[in-house]
Design a protein around this motif. Structure first.
Motif, PDB file in Angstrom:
ATOM      1  N   THR A  44      98.065  44.486  97.232  1.00 58.80           N
ATOM      2  CA  THR A  44      98.371  45.815  96.948  1.00 58.80           C
ATOM      3  C   THR A  44      97.269  47.008  97.529  1.00 58.80           C
ATOM      4  OG1 THR A  44      97.636  46.144  94.780  1.00 58.80           O
ATOM      5  CG2 THR A  44      99.839  45.668  95.314  1.00 58.80           C
ATOM      6  N   GLU A  68      95.966  50.752  97.434  1.00 61.54           N
ATOM      7  CA  GLU A  68      95.917  52.232  96.800  1.00 61.54           C
ATOM      8  C   GLU A  68      95.072  53.120  97.797  1.00 61.54           C
ATOM      9  OE1 GLU A  68      95.151  54.896  92.768  1.00 61.54           O
ATOM     10  OE2 GLU A  68      94.815  52.696  92.742  1.00 61.54           O
ATOM     11  N   THR A 114      98.068  46.472  88.658  1.00 62.53           N
ATOM     12  CA  THR A 114      99.406  45.321  88.500  1.00 62.53           C
ATOM     13  C   THR A 114      98.881  44.119  88.165  1.00 62.53           C
ATOM     14  OG1 THR A 114     100.434  46.402  90.582  1.00 62.53           O
ATOM     15  CG2 THR A 114     100.986  44.151  90.155  1.00 62.53           C
TER      16      THR A 114
END
Length: 553
Positions: free
Chosen positions: A429, A431, A449
């Motif tokens: 992921t 961000e 997460t």
């Protein structure tokens, strides 16, 4: 045999001619005050009586005017006095002998040389009943005008800062700028002369500035509640005469050291612990600077912020140092005295450190060794002042200016790293962050997460290929009134956000507002109850608020 005819001007006429020429050449600008008589005597190498004769010549020609008790001021050049200025200025060239010989020497006629003049300070008997600074006039080297015009920044308003601010206010230093990012707690009261129990929770910088104004209402003060490592515009440093560091951590000292070196400004550092203390003055180009004094271990500690920057930002302060008010008073006084010497242009021991051991009252001074490869040793070149503000100007605006000066390959360089994103290699992921590093805490480094430590993707160079060029300078961590750097393969350019100056540097905090009468005064009738007038706040209250959570955010 033909005799030479000599046309000799008096020494006062020659000095008047040189000053008139300086007025014509705009060295002495219209409306400005001339240097003090003492400085002019040193500049022209004449006695005070000779100088005053020259000043009277200029006054009769309407080129300058005297303001009682203030000094001499330059008049505007106009049709009535311009010819006088040209005529008097011509006397500078007429100080050489005129001869009928075809060969005219440009050398002055040899004669007895004047002894170097050491003009003495005029004896002034102050009125000690009305002049709070009158006693200082009796000090041989004291120049009140220099002290009143000086701008001094005090970084840190703790135990040391309290003593320094108190001393500077009492001495009448005209413009004090106080910077600190901390708030007052009960433990500060045992070491800080400017704080009271009722001040708990308030900004240190604000309360210290208010109390300094209360000590001496004749000075001007300003405060800034900010972190000096990230939120201090270089335009502020550039316009100070002296910076005094009253800090308790190495990173802040390193930041001030680099800022002052870049702006070619002297700074006075102080440190205290229990009975021990030290004072040192750093002047760019004169001996070692603070970064030169760092050991290899200290350099490794500071390098933590490059291996794990978010963690280093939160752990750079490794704890409070125990101190006493007595050692703070001693070292703070020494720092104030060094600043006073710098204001007066008196010699200082730059690049040296004075240690004081209060246990046995031992004091000694030693010199640091200057490092040729020190990264702080860089003075900015010519600074271009731009009418831009950090809040409204974008990266694209400044990059466009830099490209017009340096070409399409120009690059903007940020002082602080800009966090672009946090990338998790475990759960893949990403961000997007787009915040300066000081606004991102260590907790953000953990992936929300999977909890793994994420990689920090950051930059400090803006090339023009970014997709966020329309963001404001302030949004990427550029403080107001800052000086930005741009470069290409050959040179640097420096740009000041001068549009921020009026709001960032004003020295108006805690100034009393003038009373303005109401346009239609109310009619007072017998037996009528009047509402009490709003009481004017005391300088020590001023803009300070107790329970304003937003102000402390």
């Amino acid at each position: 045999m033909t005799l030479n005819t000599l046309s000799r001007k008096s020494l006062a006429d020659i000095v008047a001619g040189r000053m008139a020429k300086a007025i014509l050449d705009k060295i002495f600008l219209p409306g400005t005050q001339l240097p003090s008589e003492r400085e002019l005597c040193e500049q022209f190498g004449v006695s005070r009586s000779t100088l005053r004769e020259a000043l009277r010549v200029l006054e009769d020609a309407e080129l300058i005017q005297s303001r009682q008790g203030v000094g001499w001021f330059v008049n505007e050049l106009n049709a009535s006095n311009y010819s006088n200025a040209r005529e008097i200025a011509a006397s500078e060239n007429q100080a050489v002998p005129e001869t009928k010989s075809a060969s005219v020497s440009s050398e002055p006629i040899p004669g007895p040389k004047r002894l170097p003049v050491s003009p003495e300070k005029p004896l002034i008997l102050p009125n000690l009943k009305t002049d709070r600074l009158g006693t200082f006039s009796l000090i041989s080297w004291w120049e009140r005008e220099k002290v009143e015009k000086a701008g001094v920044m005090v970084v840190g308003a703790g135990a040391l800062g309290n003593e320094v601010i108190k001393n500077l206010a009492l001495m009448g230093v005209g413009n004090l700028f106080i910077v600190d990012f901390d708030t007052i707690e009960m433990a500060n009261l045992s070491r800080s002369v400017l704080f009271r129990e009722s001040d708990t929770g308030r900004y240190k910088a604000e309360v210290a500035a208010a109390r300094a104004k209360d000590l001496n209402p004749q000075i001007h003060v300003q405060y800034l509640h900010a972190d000096v490592t990230t939120q201090l515009g270089l335009g502020l440093i550039r316009r100070m005469d002296v910076i005094i560091g009253c800090l308790d951590n190495r990173e802040a000292r390193l930041a001030i050291n680099r800022f002052t070196y870049w702006m070619n400004k002297p700074w006075v550092d102080g440190a205290i612990q229990e009975f021990l203390g030290l004072v040192r003055v750093f002047v760019p180009g004169q001996g070692a600077c603070f970064e030169c004094t760092l050991t290899e271990q200290a350099r490794r500690d500071l390098s933590l912020r490059y291996s794990c920057p978010l963690l280093a930002r939160e752990n750079i302060l490794l704890g409070k140092v125990p101190t006493t008010p007595t050692i703070a008073s001693i070292i703070g006084s020494m720092q104030s005295q060094e600043a006073l010497k710098l204001i007066h242009g008196l010699p200082v021991e730059a690049g040296k450190v004075t240690h004081f051991n209060g246990m046995n009252n031992d004091m000694h001074t030693s010199a640091y060794r200057m490092r040729e490869d020190c990264e702080s040793h860089w003075i900015y070149g010519e600074i271009q002042e731009l009418p831009l503000k950090a809040q409204s100007a974008s990266l694209a605006d400044l990059l466009k200016i830099a490209q017009s000066d340096l070409g399409p390959d120009a690059i903007l360089e940020l002082d602080q790293e800009l966090i672009l994103s946090l990338d998790c290699s475990t759960c893949k992921t990403v961000e997007k962050v787009m915040k300066p590093i000081f606004e991102v805490g260590f907790k953000a480094a953990h992936c929300p997460t999977c909890g793994a430590m994420r990689e920090v993707n950051m930059t400090h160079a803006i090339t023009g290929s970014e997709d966020f060029l329309q963001r404001s300078l302030a949004s990427v961590g550029v403080p107001a009134f800052h000086i930005m750097r741009a470069y290409n393969a050959e040179q640097y350019r420096f740009y000041e956000l001068t549009g921020d100056q009026a709001d960032t540097l004003h020295f108006r905090h805690f100034e009393k507002t003038e009373y303005t009468p109401l346009p239609n005064p109310p009619t007072i009738r017998l037996g009528e109850t009047l509402e009490p007038e709003t009481e004017q706040p005391h300088p020590t209250k001023g803009r300070i608020t107790l329970d304003d959570e937003e102000a402390h955010a």
